[in-house]
Scaffold this motif. Structure first.
Motif, PDB file in Angstrom:
ATOM      1  N   SER A 133       2.522   2.577   2.505  1.00 12.29           N
ATOM      2  CA  SER A 133       2.178   3.376   3.688  1.00 12.29           C
ATOM      3  C   SER A 133       2.965   2.856   4.892  1.00 12.29           C
ATOM      4  O   SER A 133       3.625   1.822   4.830  1.00 12.29           O
ATOM      5  N   ARG A 177       5.300   9.997  -1.516  1.00 10.50           N
ATOM      6  CA  ARG A 177       4.240  10.992  -1.647  1.00 10.50           C
ATOM      7  C   ARG A 177       3.647  11.015  -3.056  1.00 10.50           C
ATOM      8  O   ARG A 177       2.460  11.165  -3.235  1.00 10.50           O
ATOM      9  N   GLU A 208       0.817  -1.224   0.000  1.00  9.58           N
ATOM     10  CA  GLU A 208       0.000   0.000   0.000  1.00  9.58           C
ATOM     11  C   GLU A 208       0.847   1.269   0.000  1.00  9.58           C
ATOM     12  O   GLU A 208       0.300   2.371  -0.025  1.00  9.58           O
ATOM     13  N   ARG A 250       2.253   8.114   4.175  1.00  7.16           N
ATOM     14  CA  ARG A 250       2.641   7.492   2.907  1.00  7.16           C
ATOM     15  C   ARG A 250       4.159   7.327   2.872  1.00  7.16           C
ATOM     16  O   ARG A 250       4.890   8.222   3.290  1.00  7.16           O
TER      17      ARG A 250
END
Length: 182
Positions: free
Chosen positions: A68, A164, A66, A161
């Motif tokens: 993240s 970015r 993801e 994140r």
């Protein structure tokens, strides 16, 4: 839900399955009158911090799929101590409970906590080894068990994140070499 509450509820469920179905939880400072026998009481938890494992570092968990991350403070670790009190009418029943408590501790050296992993369950004082005041005409025996290193988080979770955006800038020359094949 609180980690301490989840761990305590899991211990009660296991004790109800393995020792006696009427096992009850009583807080350490409460007086509890046995309503019927046989009775199994878990009195606690009494918390003691595992100071040797205290850390000021932060936990950082990446989720690459993801892109993240999650970050939080390292949790405080507490030992949860429970007094295990068994009350019966006759000595023969008491010996049976000694065996079922020993079997319970042998079969469950670790307690699985939902999807969060497992914690060690140890016997600090064997059943019959803890001296307690017995003000009744019933037979009573007690010991102490411990759930080790229960994590308690502060609730301050930061997520974000890893990347970015996916655009990038390239500074410099690109030299391409082509080979001509006949």
């Amino acid at each position: 839900m609180s980690t301490i509450q989840t761990v305590t509820e899991t211990l009660i469920r296991l004790a109800k399955q393995a020792i006696h179905p009427d096992t009850v939880l009583v807080f350490p400072d409460d007086l509890f009158e046995v309503q019927r026998t046989p009775s199994v009481i878990l009195q606690g938890p009494k918390l003691a911090e595992d100071r040797f494992r205290r850390s000021q570092s932060r936990l950082f968990e990446k989720n690459v799929a993801e892109l993240s991350f999650e970050e939080c403070r390292f949790p405080r670790l507490y030992h949860l101590d429970f007094d295990l009190v068994v009350t019966v009418d006759r000595e023969a029943e008491l010996l049976g409970f000694h065996e079922s408590v020993s079997r319970f501790l042998q079969l469950h050296p670790e307690i699985a906590i939902a999807d969060q992993g497992s914690l060690n369950l140890t016997e600090l004082v064997p059943l019959g080894g803890l001296t307690r005041v017995n003000l009744s005409n019933l037979r009573q025996s007690s010991g102490r068990i411990r759930i080790e290193s229960c994590p308690v988080y502060d609730g301050d979770l930061r997520d974000g994140r890893l990347i970015r955006d996916r655009t990038f800038q390239f500074h410099g020359d690109v030299t391409e070499q082509r080979t001509i094949q006949p």
